[in-house]
Design an enzyme around this catalytic site. Structure first.
Site, PDB file in Angstrom:
ATOM      1  N   ASP A 193      -8.005  -5.047   0.251  1.00  0.00           N
ATOM      2  CA  ASP A 193      -8.562  -5.827  -0.856  1.00  0.00           C
ATOM      3  C   ASP A 193      -8.289  -7.312  -0.738  1.00  0.00           C
ATOM      4  O   ASP A 193      -8.885  -8.108  -1.454  1.00  0.00           O
ATOM      5  CB  ASP A 193      -7.982  -5.323  -2.186  1.00  0.00           C
ATOM      6  N   HIS A 208       0.862  -1.183   0.000  1.00  0.00           N
ATOM      7  CA  HIS A 208       0.000   0.000   0.000  1.00  0.00           C
ATOM      8  C   HIS A 208       0.898   1.231   0.000  1.00  0.00           C
ATOM      9  O   HIS A 208       1.957   1.227   0.621  1.00  0.00           O
ATOM     10  CB  HIS A 208      -0.900   0.006   1.253  1.00  0.00           C
TER      11      HIS A 208
HETATM   12  N1  ACO Z   1       4.133  -7.833  -4.892  1.00  0.00           N
HETATM   13  C1  ACO Z   1       5.482  -7.877  -5.086  1.00  0.00           C
HETATM   14  N2  ACO Z   1       6.293  -6.814  -4.931  1.00  0.00           N
HETATM   15  C2  ACO Z   1       5.724  -5.660  -4.585  1.00  0.00           C
HETATM   16  C3  ACO Z   1       4.341  -5.524  -4.354  1.00  0.00           C
HETATM   17  C4  ACO Z   1       3.537  -6.675  -4.522  1.00  0.00           C
HETATM   18  N3  ACO Z   1       2.205  -6.621  -4.322  1.00  0.00           N
HETATM   19  N4  ACO Z   1       4.040  -4.259  -4.005  1.00  0.00           N
HETATM   20  C5  ACO Z   1       5.206  -3.599  -4.016  1.00  0.00           C
HETATM   21  N5  ACO Z   1       6.238  -4.433  -4.351  1.00  0.00           N
HETATM   22  C6  ACO Z   1       7.675  -4.111  -4.376  1.00  0.00           C
HETATM   23  C7  ACO Z   1       8.033  -3.290  -5.601  1.00  0.00           C
HETATM   24  O1  ACO Z   1       8.445  -4.112  -6.666  1.00  0.00           O
HETATM   25  C8  ACO Z   1       9.160  -2.450  -5.053  1.00  0.00           C
HETATM   26  O2  ACO Z   1      10.305  -3.268  -4.988  1.00  0.00           O
HETATM   27  P1  ACO Z   1      11.800  -2.642  -5.214  1.00  0.00           P
HETATM   28  O3  ACO Z   1      11.979  -1.667  -4.074  1.00  0.00           O
HETATM   29  O4  ACO Z   1      12.707  -3.804  -5.152  1.00  0.00           O
HETATM   30  O5  ACO Z   1      11.735  -1.961  -6.542  1.00  0.00           O
HETATM   31  C9  ACO Z   1       8.750  -2.159  -3.619  1.00  0.00           C
HETATM   32  O6  ACO Z   1       7.905  -3.255  -3.254  1.00  0.00           O
HETATM   33  C10 ACO Z   1       7.985  -0.846  -3.458  1.00  0.00           C
HETATM   34  O7  ACO Z   1       6.861  -0.863  -4.347  1.00  0.00           O
HETATM   35  P2  ACO Z   1       6.237   0.419  -5.042  1.00  0.00           P
HETATM   36  O8  ACO Z   1       5.523  -0.006  -6.284  1.00  0.00           O
HETATM   37  O9  ACO Z   1       7.273   1.490  -5.168  1.00  0.00           O
HETATM   38  O10 ACO Z   1       5.198   0.879  -3.950  1.00  0.00           O
HETATM   39  P3  ACO Z   1       4.000   1.880  -4.156  1.00  0.00           P
HETATM   40  O11 ACO Z   1       3.727   2.512  -2.854  1.00  0.00           O
HETATM   41  O12 ACO Z   1       4.233   2.798  -5.307  1.00  0.00           O
HETATM   42  O13 ACO Z   1       2.792   0.931  -4.595  1.00  0.00           O
HETATM   43  C11 ACO Z   1       0.908  -0.485  -4.529  1.00  0.00           C
HETATM   44  C12 ACO Z   1       1.772   0.516  -3.761  1.00  0.00           C
HETATM   45  C13 ACO Z   1       0.486   0.104  -5.907  1.00  0.00           C
HETATM   46  C14 ACO Z   1      -0.374  -0.744  -3.745  1.00  0.00           C
HETATM   47  C15 ACO Z   1       1.708  -1.796  -4.721  1.00  0.00           C
HETATM   48  O14 ACO Z   1       2.106  -2.319  -3.478  1.00  0.00           O
HETATM   49  C16 ACO Z   1       0.957  -2.853  -5.527  1.00  0.00           C
HETATM   50  O15 ACO Z   1       1.006  -2.836  -6.764  1.00  0.00           O
HETATM   51  N6  ACO Z   1       0.228  -3.777  -4.836  1.00  0.00           N
HETATM   52  C17 ACO Z   1      -0.583  -4.780  -5.502  1.00  0.00           C
HETATM   53  C18 ACO Z   1      -1.913  -4.160  -5.966  1.00  0.00           C
HETATM   54  C19 ACO Z   1      -2.867  -3.891  -4.815  1.00  0.00           C
HETATM   55  O16 ACO Z   1      -3.101  -4.746  -3.958  1.00  0.00           O
HETATM   56  N7  ACO Z   1      -3.466  -2.685  -4.805  1.00  0.00           N
HETATM   57  C20 ACO Z   1      -4.463  -2.294  -3.795  1.00  0.00           C
HETATM   58  C21 ACO Z   1      -3.977  -1.203  -2.908  1.00  0.00           C
HETATM   59  S1  ACO Z   1      -5.165  -0.860  -1.624  1.00  0.00           S
HETATM   60  C22 ACO Z   1      -6.325   0.156  -2.294  1.00  0.00           C
HETATM   61  O17 ACO Z   1      -6.109   0.840  -3.269  1.00  0.00           O
HETATM   62  C23 ACO Z   1      -7.681   0.212  -1.691  1.00  0.00           C
END
Ligand code: ACO
Length: 434
Positions: free
Chosen positions: A368, A310
């Site tokens: 979610d 998140h």
């Molecule tokens: N699975 C695997 N790796 C992940 C995940 C995941 N679900 N989420 C983040 N990471 C990793 C990224 O690859 C990144 O790794 P790195 O540092 O080695 O490059 C690190 O964790 C940070 O991730 P970011 O994408 O920079 O984090 P951000 O805060 O921008 O994204 C997000 C948050 C979009 C929710 C992300 O965690 C994601 O895509 N999750 C899956 C989708 C999801 O469940 N969305 C619902 C969110 S809740 C809501 O909106 C109500």
């Protein structure tokens, strides 16, 4: 109201100009440097795409501490509200800033109940949509169209009309959402029933048919109510900021909420619960989990564990913690406790929470992760997952819109930009262009 009690010093490198900027403190959370005078005094803007470090307003509605996994509405912890309150009471709390006494609650509950019917003409409007239309397309359109039906609550400068439009939106959104579902499956719309609670009534409008009696399962109604409470507000996220920006131009509230619904529809915002179900089905069996964990860690593979991570929560999402328990209760009530998806979800969570990759990046289950499993067990189709989010969030959008309208410092929202386009050049008439 925020307090100014400290200052920050800023030296503009290009001119050497020194500025003292006030630092604002809220009641909790990080301070904010007030840069409103920056352009006037120094001719520069701040640059913050995605608003990573920008507070766009003062708000007294919702508080989040993402590092600690805290979410509070008007100072009350989300887990306490989910356990002891009802969605209608939470609506009152979000709108009024305090819990109602019995008389206030009864009055408010009656007002919401009595506004659940929609203008009969709206049924005809629905018939203009293709049956295959996504319910979010219908919901967004239906909300904008409410401004064509309820002229007596469009004066945004009249507090009584602001209230009336707020009550109407909160009360009518379940009716509009359920109507969109019924329309998509070719069943007649079910009219609201005033003897049912908010959540019972929604389930009734979703699942009753004229041919037989429908009894609302109290466990499912309680779960629905909890899900609505958990999704009711989340401070200045994309859809709420959309509502505020639309409202800042003095647009009427129905169209502002319609804009919020459009923003929520995006898969990066309200659509992830559907993706969780697809992922769990793709995993298919507990024995395949290690392969998917590996894929999630592979930088060359676009796969991510849906329902994990998140932008704000770098700890267990407090809403997911409540839903994990609710999920077990719902599946038990429905005799689906051995649901294979739940088994995969629980095992996946266990493995991910102990895996170095996820631990290091603070990737925890988000709201979610469990909501999709609950919806699926209740027989709610995936296309309705985001409309349910919109249904619950309507009160948050309305509360934020009202707060903005009541703020004497409110003015039109108008971000600036860092222009990176062409420098001035001369126009050449078409006849002389090569
Ligand atoms: N699975 C695997 N790796 C992940 C995940 C995941 N679900 N989420 C983040 N990471 C990793 C990224 O690859 C990144 O790794 P790195 O540092 O080695 O490059 C690190 O964790 C940070 O991730 P970011 O994408 O920079 O984090 P951000 O805060 O921008 O994204 C997000 C948050 C979009 C929710 C992300 O965690 C994601 O895509 N999750 C899956 C989708 C999801 O469940 N969305 C619902 C969110 S809740 C809501 O909106 C109500």
């Amino acid at each position: 109201m925020s307090k100014k009690n400290k200052t920050a010093k800023l030296t503009i490198g290009t001119t050497g100009q020194e500025l003292e900027l006030p630092i604002l403190s809220g009641t909790q959370g990080p301070d904010a440097i007030d840069v409103t005078s920056l352009y006037k005094e120094a001719g520069v803007f701040t640059y913050d795409p995605g608003f990573m470090s920008t507070a766009s307003c003062d708000s007294g509605i919702t508080y989040i501490d993402g590092d600690k996994g805290i979410l509070r509405y008007r100072g009350y912890d989300i887990a306490e509200l989910a356990k002891g309150s009802t969605f209608v009471e939470v609506c009152y709390l979000l709108l009024n800033g305090k819990l109602p006494n019995k008389k206030e609650f009864n009055e408010f509950n009656r007002t919401i109940t009595e506004h659940t019917l929609v203008h009969e003409q709206i049924h005809f409007m629905y018939r203009g949509f293709p049956r295959r239309a996504h319910p979010m397309a219908i919901l967004s359109g239906a909300f904008a169209s409410l401004s064509a039906f309820y002229h007596d609550s469009l004066d945004i400068n009249d507090p009584a009309q602001r209230d009336l439009s707020a009550f109407r939106m909160i009360a009518k959104v379940p009716t509009l959402a359920a109507m969109a579902y019924k329309y998509s499956i070719g069943q007649p719309a079910v009219y609201p029933r005033n003897d049912l609670s908010f959540s019972e009534n929604f389930l009734h409008m979703m699942f009753a048919v004229p041919a037989e009696e429908y009894k609302v399962d109290p466990v499912l109604a309680k779960a629905m109510d909890q899900i609505f409470i958990l999704h009711a507000d989340h401070e200045q996220n994309a859809s709420t900021s959309t509502v505020r920006l639309a409202g800042s131009s003095q647009a009427n509230p129905f169209t502002c909420i319609s804009a919020g619904i459009a923003s929520l529809w995006g898969p990066a915002h309200g659509g992830a619960n559907e993706a969780v179900i697809n992922m769990l089905e793709e995993i298919g069996d507990v024995k395949n989990i290690p392969e998917f964990i590996k894929r999630a860690q592979d930088k060359n593979d676009p796969f991510r564990l849906m329902g994990f991570g998140h932008r704000v929560y770098k700890n267990y999402d407090p809403r997911a913690a409540v839903l994990k328990d609710t999920c077990s209760k719902v599946l038990k009530a429905l005799g689906q406790i051995n649901d294979p998806l739940l088994k995969i979800a629980k095992e996946l969570e266990k493995i991910a929470l102990n895996d170095d990759y996820f631990v290091k990046r603070k990737l925890y289950p988000n709201v979610d992760f469990y909501s999709g499993i609950i919806y699926k067990a209740m027989g709610i189709p995936t296309s309705m997952y985001t409309p349910l989010f919109a249904l619950a969030r309507t009160v948050g959008w309305v509360a934020q819109w009202r707060e903005m309208m009541e703020d004497p410092a409110q003015r039109i929202g108008r971000p600036r930009q860092l222009y990176v386009g062409e420098k001035p050049r001369k126009y050449t008439p078409l006849s002389k262009r090569k």
